[in-house]
Design a protein around this motif. Structure first.
Motif, PDB file in Angstrom:
ATOM      1  N   THR A  51     -40.747   6.515  14.260  1.00 42.44           N
ATOM      2  CA  THR A  51     -41.813   7.504  14.437  1.00 42.44           C
ATOM      3  C   THR A  51     -42.594   7.185  15.706  1.00 42.44           C
ATOM      4  O   THR A  51     -42.816   6.023  16.024  1.00 42.44           O
ATOM      5  N   THR A  52     -43.019   8.211  16.402  1.00 42.17           N
ATOM      6  CA  THR A  52     -43.831   8.009  17.603  1.00 42.17           C
ATOM      7  C   THR A  52     -45.311   8.081  17.223  1.00 42.17           C
ATOM      8  O   THR A  52     -45.760   9.087  16.647  1.00 42.17           O
ATOM      9  N   ASP A  98     -49.489   7.762  18.383  1.00 37.03           N
ATOM     10  CA  ASP A  98     -50.370   8.021  19.527  1.00 37.03           C
ATOM     11  C   ASP A  98     -51.357   6.885  19.758  1.00 37.03           C
ATOM     12  O   ASP A  98     -52.024   6.847  20.796  1.00 37.03           O
ATOM     13  N   HIS A 138     -41.202   5.090  25.765  1.00 38.85           N
ATOM     14  CA  HIS A 138     -42.083   6.049  25.090  1.00 38.85           C
ATOM     15  C   HIS A 138     -43.375   5.406  24.582  1.00 38.85           C
ATOM     16  O   HIS A 138     -44.258   6.104  24.083  1.00 38.85           O
ATOM     17  N   TYR A 139     -43.493   4.074  24.688  1.00 39.88           N
ATOM     18  CA  TYR A 139     -44.728   3.405  24.262  1.00 39.88           C
ATOM     19  C   TYR A 139     -45.431   2.684  25.414  1.00 39.88           C
ATOM     20  O   TYR A 139     -46.414   1.986  25.214  1.00 39.88           O
TER      21      TYR A 139
END
Length: 300
Positions: free
Chosen positions: A48-49, A51, A76-77
């Motif tokens: 899971t991404t 925020d 992506h992080y």
């Protein structure tokens, strides 16, 4: 409806619940998921991404710093805000975390206001826009239960200290030992013939209590402190700092379970504070066991 996702990582469920409750009350657009250590967090982040990541430093299996290092290597992080929430507030650790790409650093114990400010700072416009679209205020809705509980658990400042001669440090004393001598419990509260009590410093979100240890086990510690200090409220977060030799300090996370006057009279000069531990870190339990063994050996 929640539009942002935050991951809360800490080996103490009590701390995870505090963080999640604060986020839920102040920022209803943020959905929270939690993990008990860095390894579990890494697994969740791979599926899971998120925020925002709010993470402890000292945890079993994978520390917060190791998670941060891994996270910054993931495309992506690379830019996702990471707030380190930890009792390790010395300069060297702060610098180390900054070098690895931490977004903000928040010391334990923390206040809801302090945590909220850090979240607003690192999330900026993204959070503000999400709150605006949902028609929510940054302050969050008033919580009637929380306000009622605050009346029962609010901090109370101790009365001014009685005039007395300042304690003179003995040769070889460090500042903490000197302070503990001036704050030690009355002779009537200590078993005769025993060695002096061990020093402990109990930190809260906005004050520090200098005290001596009266009793301790693997689940809680009872300390005694002079009444002329600022005392916490029941259930307030606490970090107990205890010297365990070789310039090493054990830092145990917990919460205030009980406050009680040492003497059965209103003008008692000393207060007993019981702190329940919440850590689930084997290394911290080992440090605590070492302190208990030393404490008991010195009070036989």
């Amino acid at each position: 409806m929640a539009t942002l996702k935050a991951l809360v990582v800490d080996d103490a469920s009590f701390v995870r619940d505090l963080v999640k409750r604060t986020v839920r009350q102040r920022f209803p657009v943020i959905e929270t998921t939690d993990a008990q250590n860095g390894r579990r967090a890494q697994s969740l982040m791979s599926r899971t991404t998120f925020d925002l990541v709010l993470c402890d430093w000292e945890m079993p299996e994978m520390s917060g710093l190791e998670l941060l290092q891994w996270m910054r290597q993931q495309p992506h992080y690379e830019k996702v805000p990471f707030i380190m929430i930890t009792s390790r507030g010395d300069k060297d650790h702060v610098v180390e975390a900054v070098k690895e790409g931490v977004s903000e650093y928040l010391g334990k114990p923390f206040s809801p206001e302090g945590l909220s400010k850090k979240i607003i700072k690192v999330m900026g416009r993204k959070l503000q826009d999400s709150m605006s679209r949902s028609g929510k205020s940054m302050d969050g809705p008033a919580d009637a239960f929380k306000e009622s509980a605050a009346l029962l658990t609010q901090k109370r400042e101790a009365p001014p200290a009685k005039p007395e001669s300042p304690a003179q440090p003995a040769a070889g004393d460090n500042p903490l030992m000197a302070a503990a001598r001036s704050n030690q419990a009355p002779a009537s509260s200590k078993p005769s013939g025993r060695a002096p009590m061990s020093v402990a410093q109990v930190r809260f979100s906005d004050s520090t209590l200098k005290s001596v240890v009266k009793d301790i086990n693997l689940t809680e510690v009872r300390v005694i402190a002079k009444r002329d200090q600022v005392f916490p409220g029941i259930l307030d977060q606490a970090v107990v700092d205890m010297e365990i030799g070789n310039d090493k300090t054990a830092r145990l996370n917990g919460y205030v379970h009980q406050l009680q006057a040492v003497d059965r009279r209103q003008d008692s000069d000393f207060v007993s504070v019981t702190v329940r531990f919440v850590d689930d870190d084997p290394q911290k339990m080992e440090d605590l066991s070492r302190f208990i063994a030393t404490f008991r050996a010195g009070n036989r």
